[in-house]
Design a protein around this motif. Structure first.
Motif, PDB file in Angstrom:
ATOM      1  N   GLN A   1      -9.662   8.266   3.955  1.00 11.55           N
ATOM      2  CA  GLN A   1      -8.928   8.171   2.843  1.00 11.55           C
ATOM      3  C   GLN A   1      -8.964   6.614   2.241  1.00 11.55           C
ATOM      4  OE1 GLN A   1      -7.333  10.380   1.178  1.00 11.55           O
ATOM      5  NE2 GLN A   1      -6.122   9.258  -0.173  1.00 11.55           N
TER       6      GLN A   1
ATOM      7  N   ARG B   1      -8.243  -4.251  -5.731  1.00 13.61           N
ATOM      8  CA  ARG B   1      -7.602  -4.605  -6.948  1.00 13.61           C
ATOM      9  C   ARG B   1      -6.328  -5.191  -6.675  1.00 13.61           C
ATOM     10  NH1 ARG B   1      -4.353  -1.708  -9.775  1.00 13.61           N
ATOM     11  NH2 ARG B   1      -5.330   0.390  -9.237  1.00 13.61           N
ATOM     12  N   ARG B   2      -5.639  -4.152  -5.907  1.00 16.36           N
ATOM     13  CA  ARG B   2      -4.195  -4.591  -5.581  1.00 16.36           C
ATOM     14  C   ARG B   2      -3.978  -5.576  -4.648  1.00 16.36           C
ATOM     15  NH1 ARG B   2       0.279  -5.423  -6.018  1.00 16.36           N
ATOM     16  NH2 ARG B   2       2.207  -4.486  -4.968  1.00 16.36           N
TER      17      ARG B   2
ATOM     18  N   VAL C   1       0.721  -1.115   0.002  1.00 14.65           N
ATOM     19  CA  VAL C   1      -0.075   0.160   0.168  1.00 14.65           C
ATOM     20  C   VAL C   1       0.726   1.240  -0.013  1.00 14.65           C
ATOM     21  CG1 VAL C   1      -1.848  -1.148   1.089  1.00 14.65           C
ATOM     22  CG2 VAL C   1      -0.484   0.086   2.671  1.00 14.65           C
TER      23      VAL C   1
ATOM     24  N   ARG D   1     -11.587   0.443  -3.833  1.00 16.15           N
ATOM     25  CA  ARG D   1     -11.539  -0.096  -4.837  1.00 16.15           C
ATOM     26  C   ARG D   1     -10.221  -0.379  -5.503  1.00 16.15           C
ATOM     27  NH1 ARG D   1     -16.095   2.498  -9.023  1.00 16.15           N
ATOM     28  NH2 ARG D   1     -17.844   1.540  -7.933  1.00 16.15           N
ATOM     29  N   THR D   2      -9.246   0.402  -5.247  1.00 22.38           N
ATOM     30  CA  THR D   2      -8.036   0.542  -5.602  1.00 22.38           C
ATOM     31  C   THR D   2      -7.220  -0.891  -4.914  1.00 22.38           C
ATOM     32  OG1 THR D   2      -7.697   2.542  -6.317  1.00 22.38           O
ATOM     33  CG2 THR D   2      -5.619   1.463  -5.731  1.00 22.38           C
ATOM     34  N   LEU D   3      -7.440  -0.611  -3.269  1.00 24.85           N
ATOM     35  CA  LEU D   3      -6.922  -1.811  -2.517  1.00 24.85           C
ATOM     36  C   LEU D   3      -7.719  -3.077  -2.996  1.00 24.85           C
ATOM     37  CD1 LEU D   3      -7.086   0.012   0.872  1.00 24.85           C
ATOM     38  CD2 LEU D   3      -5.032  -0.486  -0.230  1.00 24.85           C
TER      39      LEU D   3
ATOM     40  N   GLU E   1      -4.345  -8.751  -6.822  1.00 21.12           N
ATOM     41  CA  GLU E   1      -3.059  -9.036  -7.711  1.00 21.12           C
ATOM     42  C   GLU E   1      -2.197  -9.972  -6.900  1.00 21.12           C
ATOM     43  OE1 GLU E   1      -1.321  -5.119  -8.580  1.00 21.12           O
ATOM     44  OE2 GLU E   1      -3.062  -4.536  -9.897  1.00 21.12           O
TER      45      GLU E   1
ATOM     46  N   ASP F   1      -7.104 -13.332  -8.158  1.00 22.74           N
ATOM     47  CA  ASP F   1      -8.444 -12.870  -8.588  1.00 22.74           C
ATOM     48  C   ASP F   1      -9.535 -13.221  -7.814  1.00 22.74           C
ATOM     49  OD1 ASP F   1      -9.742 -10.458  -9.899  1.00 22.74           O
ATOM     50  OD2 ASP F   1     -10.733 -11.970 -11.520  1.00 22.74           O
TER      51      ASP F   1
ATOM     52  N   LEU G   1     -10.096   4.947  -1.283  1.00 22.42           N
ATOM     53  CA  LEU G   1      -9.025   4.047  -2.097  1.00 22.42           C
ATOM     54  C   LEU G   1      -9.499   2.332  -1.934  1.00 22.42           C
ATOM     55  CD1 LEU G   1      -5.616   5.540  -0.584  1.00 22.42           C
ATOM     56  CD2 LEU G   1      -6.687   5.862  -3.023  1.00 22.42           C
TER      57      LEU G   1
END
Length: 106
Positions: A54, A64-65, A24, A60-62, A68, A72, A58
């Motif tokens: 904050q 996805r990350r 992160v 959705r980004t978390l 990864e 999936d 974030l």
């Protein structure tokens, strides 16, 4: 042995939690901590309400990350909890040993 006992996913999640700052970034990692992973949901603790907001932005980004790193579909939701304070007592302010308004007015 991990595969035989069904520990592959918990071991992978533990590895990700151990590498939290790498995943992160140092700024976010300095104010957050992954607490648990259960049924696709990661619980993240934030040290202030500002950082909790904050992380929510974030999310959705978390997801996805983290997917990864873990594969999936492993993480489906990020839940965030800010600092926990005790509930405030209801009613007016009280002073220990006070007998009410008579103390002030005579």
């Amino acid at each position: 042995m991990l595969a035989d006992r069904g520990w592959e996913r918990p071991a992978a999640v533990g590895a990700v939690f151990g590498r939290w700052p790498e995943i992160v970034g140092p700024d976010l990692a300095a104010h957050t901590k992954p607490e648990s992973f259960d049924d696709g949901e990661v619980l993240i603790l934030a040290d202030s309400t500002a950082w909790a907001t904050q992380v929510r932005l974030l999310a959705r980004t978390l997801v996805r990350r983290l997917n990864e790193e873990l594969g999936d579909g492993t993480v489906t939701k990020v839940k965030v909890r800010g600092p926990q304070n005790a509930p405030r007592p209801s009613g007016g302010l009280r002073v220990t040993g006070s007998r009410g308004p008579g103390d002030t007015y005579g």
